[in-house]
Design a protein around this motif. Sequence first.
Motif, PDB file in Angstrom:
ATOM      1  N   LEU A 306       0.833  -1.203   0.000  1.00 37.14           N
ATOM      2  CA  LEU A 306       0.000   0.000   0.000  1.00 37.14           C
ATOM      3  C   LEU A 306       0.874   1.262   0.000  1.00 37.14           C
ATOM      4  O   LEU A 306       0.563   2.242  -0.687  1.00 37.14           O
ATOM      5  CB  LEU A 306      -0.918  -0.007   1.225  1.00 37.14           C
ATOM      6  N   ALA A 309       2.171   1.652  -3.449  1.00 38.87           N
ATOM      7  CA  ALA A 309       1.111   2.142  -4.332  1.00 38.87           C
ATOM      8  C   ALA A 309       0.915   3.643  -4.162  1.00 38.87           C
ATOM      9  O   ALA A 309       0.700   4.367  -5.149  1.00 38.87           O
ATOM     10  CB  ALA A 309      -0.188   1.398  -4.053  1.00 38.87           C
ATOM     11  N   TYR A 310       0.999   4.127  -2.913  1.00 32.08           N
ATOM     12  CA  TYR A 310       0.840   5.562  -2.675  1.00 32.08           C
ATOM     13  C   TYR A 310       1.990   6.340  -3.314  1.00 32.08           C
ATOM     14  O   TYR A 310       1.788   7.388  -3.939  1.00 32.08           O
ATOM     15  CB  TYR A 310       0.780   5.838  -1.177  1.00 32.08           C
ATOM     16  N   SER A 313       1.482   6.495  -6.997  1.00 30.54           N
ATOM     17  CA  SER A 313       0.379   7.359  -7.402  1.00 30.54           C
ATOM     18  C   SER A 313       0.735   8.840  -7.343  1.00 30.54           C
ATOM     19  O   SER A 313       0.248   9.631  -8.148  1.00 30.54           O
ATOM     20  CB  SER A 313      -0.854   7.105  -6.529  1.00 30.54           C
ATOM     21  N   LEU A 390      -6.979   0.205  -3.003  1.00 34.29           N
ATOM     22  CA  LEU A 390      -6.515   0.428  -4.377  1.00 34.29           C
ATOM     23  C   LEU A 390      -7.709   0.316  -5.307  1.00 34.29           C
ATOM     24  O   LEU A 390      -8.701  -0.334  -4.980  1.00 34.29           O
ATOM     25  CB  LEU A 390      -5.457  -0.604  -4.786  1.00 34.29           C
ATOM     26  N   TYR A 404      -3.445   0.646 -11.662  1.00 33.47           N
ATOM     27  CA  TYR A 404      -4.157   0.878 -10.408  1.00 33.47           C
ATOM     28  C   TYR A 404      -3.999   2.324  -9.970  1.00 33.47           C
ATOM     29  O   TYR A 404      -3.147   3.065 -10.473  1.00 33.47           O
ATOM     30  CB  TYR A 404      -3.623  -0.056  -9.306  1.00 33.47           C
ATOM     31  N   CYS A 406      -4.025   4.522  -6.058  1.00 36.38           N
ATOM     32  CA  CYS A 406      -4.117   4.431  -4.605  1.00 36.38           C
ATOM     33  C   CYS A 406      -5.231   5.352  -4.129  1.00 36.38           C
ATOM     34  O   CYS A 406      -5.273   6.532  -4.492  1.00 36.38           O
ATOM     35  CB  CYS A 406      -2.787   4.827  -3.967  1.00 36.38           C
ATOM     36  N   ILE A 413      -1.868   6.902   5.006  1.00 38.51           N
ATOM     37  CA  ILE A 413      -0.626   6.205   4.632  1.00 38.51           C
ATOM     38  C   ILE A 413       0.475   6.504   5.650  1.00 38.51           C
ATOM     39  O   ILE A 413       1.337   5.646   5.918  1.00 38.51           O
ATOM     40  CB  ILE A 413      -0.201   6.578   3.195  1.00 38.51           C
TER      41      ILE A 413
END
Length: 432
Positions: A306, A309-310, A313, A390, A404, A406, A413
Amino acid sequence: MEAIHCRQKQVAVLKDLFGKPHQMSVPSLFIYGHTSTGKTLVLNTLLKTMKLPHVIVNCVECYNERFLYEYILNYIAGNFDMMAATADLIKCDNMNDFIRHLKQIVTGLNSETLYIVFDKAEFLRDMEPNILPTFLKLQELTDLNVFVIMVSDIVWEKYRFGTGFCEPFVINFPDYSKEELVEILCLDCPEEYPIGFYNMYANLVLSIFHYACTNLKELKHLVLLNFKHYTQPIKKGEVSITDTKKLWKNIEPHLKKAMSTLYLREVSSCQWENYQYQLETSENASLQGLLNKSHVELPFYSKYLLIAAYLASYNPAKSDRKFFAKHSGKGSRKSQQSKKSERTSNHMLGPKPFPLDRLMAIFYSIVDARVTPTANIFMQVTSLVSLHLLGHAVGEDQIEQPKYKCLVSLDFIKSIARTVNFDVLRYLYDFV
């Protein structure tokens, strides 16, 4: 027709297709475009302004064949306002009875073109397979002056599922351009402010939100909701109406909050304003913790996924080498100066889509232990999607290169990163 803006081309085409009241029209018309592009507004305004006999069917409300047939027949026959008198209502169970009843009703009326409009026409695909082909050639089957119009959010190609279709005339309502959106938004300008001032404010909001949202209803809501925050310093006498720099500083935090709730509102505008007021003025630590609750239990590697992913993004792809490649250095002074000159942060623009391979590359760079790429790791990505942490940025059918986004906030986060002793701000482009 003064109520219709930025749709002159589509209005002209529709008027040509409608022609004169007693002329035979084309059998069917298919109108498509994204939500809030003016399809239903233009059509309803034209039919009412030109005083054309019509019936508008909402295919969501008429969810089965019998309701659909009876709604159309009773509306045309003038019985729709007499729903209590069930003896006078027309009963219809199948398409053959519908065509028979329709011939009897329309023959008794004048010979003007009858317009049957199906709003949300995509729901017709879930009904019996003979309904769509029959309505498309209803003029041929009944030998009546009937014009069937279908309004949909999806393209015509997704309606073809067999043979026997009579191709309709197709009209596309494209998304409004940024200039057209500003023109429409300026119609809501309050009387006490000049139109030029409101135009500048609308352009300011669109410069942030237009990249992530082109929905007119959503943008209109955002513009109206934040305008009082934008003009608050003017009402207090702190700044003048021409001091755009101070006005921008005042509105910036409110726009950040609005960006985090784009398309995600579960409450009314009034409730949202009350929530923001409590968030800003509450001195109660327990209430503050409740409003900012961002605790969730996740597996160890899911937390790192995660976080990765942040970072994917909100960091530009060109910065990955700087943050995650070994011996990359701090970058040239020229690149640092160019970054300082950037006016809009990545957090203001919202999350960007990223491919799966970039996510995994960042994940393997930030996790301390050496992780073997197994199916379990990829399954955790799927779990994050199912938890709505996500989101898929493109269709799920694109197996080769899924993308994807976030969906979590910065506070969320940071809370996740603290549980694994990871300094996430050190790797964010906007904070370095």
